[in-house]
Design an enzyme around this catalytic site. Structure first.
Site, PDB file in Angstrom:
ATOM      1  N   ARG A 105       0.828  -1.214   0.000  1.00  0.00           N
ATOM      2  CA  ARG A 105       0.000   0.000   0.000  1.00  0.00           C
ATOM      3  C   ARG A 105       0.859   1.260   0.000  1.00  0.00           C
ATOM      4  O   ARG A 105       0.448   2.296  -0.522  1.00  0.00           O
ATOM      5  CB  ARG A 105      -0.944  -0.039   1.216  1.00  0.00           C
ATOM      6  N   ASP A 128      -3.657 -15.530   7.436  1.00  0.00           N
ATOM      7  CA  ASP A 128      -2.421 -15.999   6.798  1.00  0.00           C
ATOM      8  C   ASP A 128      -1.598 -16.905   7.705  1.00  0.00           C
ATOM      9  O   ASP A 128      -0.581 -17.451   7.279  1.00  0.00           O
ATOM     10  CB  ASP A 128      -1.562 -14.797   6.380  1.00  0.00           C
ATOM     11  N   ARG A 146      -4.767 -24.172   1.133  1.00  0.00           N
ATOM     12  CA  ARG A 146      -3.974 -24.396   2.350  1.00  0.00           C
ATOM     13  C   ARG A 146      -4.586 -25.433   3.286  1.00  0.00           C
ATOM     14  O   ARG A 146      -3.872 -25.972   4.129  1.00  0.00           O
ATOM     15  CB  ARG A 146      -3.756 -23.059   3.077  1.00  0.00           C
TER      16      ARG A 146
END
Ligand code: S3P
Length: 438
Positions: free
Chosen positions: A30, A320, A351
């Site tokens: 960002r 995550d 995952r």
């Protein structure tokens, strides 16, 4: 992708001393995007020099933004061109492995006067993009995907965007950010409601660049047509990278580790809450605020862990960190149950399946479910683990190696450089008996 990098981990290390992991990936992306689109010069320090963030950096350079650095300290100087100052790139923008780059940039590119093509690697090329192209097209954007809704993306420039309200069907900061960034270019008001809180770095950083963003409960609103004013950004260390060491120190007897300067944005701290619920011994030291983000040093000592049912409200706050949390669950006494985490199936790999396959190969009783997993703690055996071009799978199994009964081999590990350059040497410095081999 040709990737012959292998990690080999000998069991039995303990994690001690003080380490600092690289800069936050979400904030680094960002900083390039908003710094490039601001008026004036933005200075960034602590920038993550991982391949994902370098894809974003190269994309803005390809659109005419002058960026000096990063130097060895992660310092960058960005000569902002203003919201309407980008130039058409000569080639397709290569987003590599980075879903964040592609999804956030879709929103920004939708508002440009020129066409852009965005491509990705083998993993990114399988990931769903309709989640951003559908709301962006409601705003008036014209973006083509493959028939499967995957990259490459072809964004047609010169469209007039209008603000919409979008009720997000999934808790995704990437989708939220993509719509808000398109909203900078849209007429009127753009707002998004999220089904659960997700990381709010976009909102925080827009405010840091002087752009008004309202957050009321789960609704985020901004008006188009404003401007971004250059600023200075100090990127804290990435809690998602620190998480590997939090789990490593928690599961390796004799560990006592301090991880310095970790970003503790409350939308990111689920891993600490989950480890504490499992009995982890984590202490926050020297809590402070750096550039609008809370930061602390984290002391982690070995502690016997127990299995838990993970509260669903923590899932987006630790999204995550699940690969390595599954390793913690494998080393815990009893059963750990995760539900409400179907988003894990559309990350850099599936995952849930990839972790279940790897843990089962190590002799752990792991049962994947459509939206989570059930893991029975036990003795980790050793295996050769395929990382499926997913950096976090490779690093999670590196930590599993601490407690395995024999050496662990992890293959196709080059993607670790997308988020954590220097992982092997830092892990070795902390006490993991890890080596990498071409
Ligand atoms: C990110 C948001 C998350 C996360 C990713 C980075 C971001 O994805 O998994 O690594 O920087 O906005 P989702 O928002 O799609 O869950």
């Amino acid at each position: 992708m040709s990737d012959s990098m292998q990690f080999v981990v000998q069991p039995g290390g303990a994690l001690t001393g003080r380490i600092r992991v690289p800069g936050d990936k979400s904030i680094s992306h960002r900083s390039i995007m908003l710094g490039s689109l601001a008026e004036g010069t933005t200075y960034v320090s602590g920038f993550l020099q991982g391949e994902d963030c370098l894809c974003t950096l190269n994309a803005f350079r390809a659109m005419g933004v002058e960026i000096q650095g990063p130097n060895a300290q992660g310092e960058l100087t960005i000569q902002g061109v203003g919201l309407h100052g980008l130039q058409a790139p000569a080639h397709a923008l290569d987003m590599g492995n980075s879903g964040t780059s592609m999804r956030l940039m879709s929103g920004l590119m939708a508002g440009q006067a020129f066409d852009v093509r965005m491509i990705g690697d083998v993993s990114l090329s399988k990931r769903p993009m309709k989640r951003v192209t559908v709301p962006l097209s409601q705003m008036g954007a014209v973006i083509e995907t493959t028939a499967a809704g995957t990259p490459p993306l072809q964004v047609k420039g010169g469209q007039t965007l209008k603000g919409i309200h979008y009720d997000m069907p999934m808790a995704s900061a990437q989708v939220k950010s993509s719509i808000l960034l398109a909203g900078l270019y849209a007429q009127g008001t753009t707002s998004v409601t999220e089904p659960a809180p997700t990381r709010d770095h976009t909102e925080r950083m827009l405010r840091g660049f002087g752009y008004a963003v309202q957050t009321e409960g789960n609704k985020i609103t901004l008006q188009g047509g404003g401007k971004l004013t250059a600023t200075t950004i100090d990127v804290p260390s990435d809690i998602s990278s620190a998480a590997f060491f939090m789990v490593g120190a928690s599961i390796a007897p004799g560990s006592d580790l301090i991880i310095e300067h970790v970003g503790l944005n409350p939308t990111r701290t689920g891993v600490i809450d989950i480890l504490r619920l499992m009995g982890g011994d984590l202490t926050l030291l020297n809590e402070r605020e750096v550039g609008g983000e809370p930061v602390a040093d984290i002391r982690v000592r070995y502690a016997p862990l127990k299995g838990i049912t993970i509260p669903e409200e923590l899932v987006p706050l630790a999204i995550d960190e699940f690969p390595v949390l599954f390793v913690a669950a494998s080393c815990a006494t009893g059963q750990t149950v995760l539900t409400g985490a179907e988003e894990l199936r559309v990350k850099e790999s599936d995952r849930i399946q990839v972790m279940a396959d790897g843990l089962i190969a190590c002799g752990i009783d792991a049962k994947p479910t459509p939206d989570g997993i059930i893991i029975q703690g036990g003795q980790l055996g050793s295996a050769t683990i395929e990382s499926h071009h997913d950096h976090r799978i490779a690093m999670a199994f590196s930590m599993a190696g601490l407690r395995a009964s024999a050496p662990m081999t992890i293959t196709n590990c080059a993607t670790v450089n997308t988020s954590f350059p220097g992982f092997v040497s830092l892990a070795a410095k902390a006490g993991v008996r890890i080596t990498s081999h071409e």
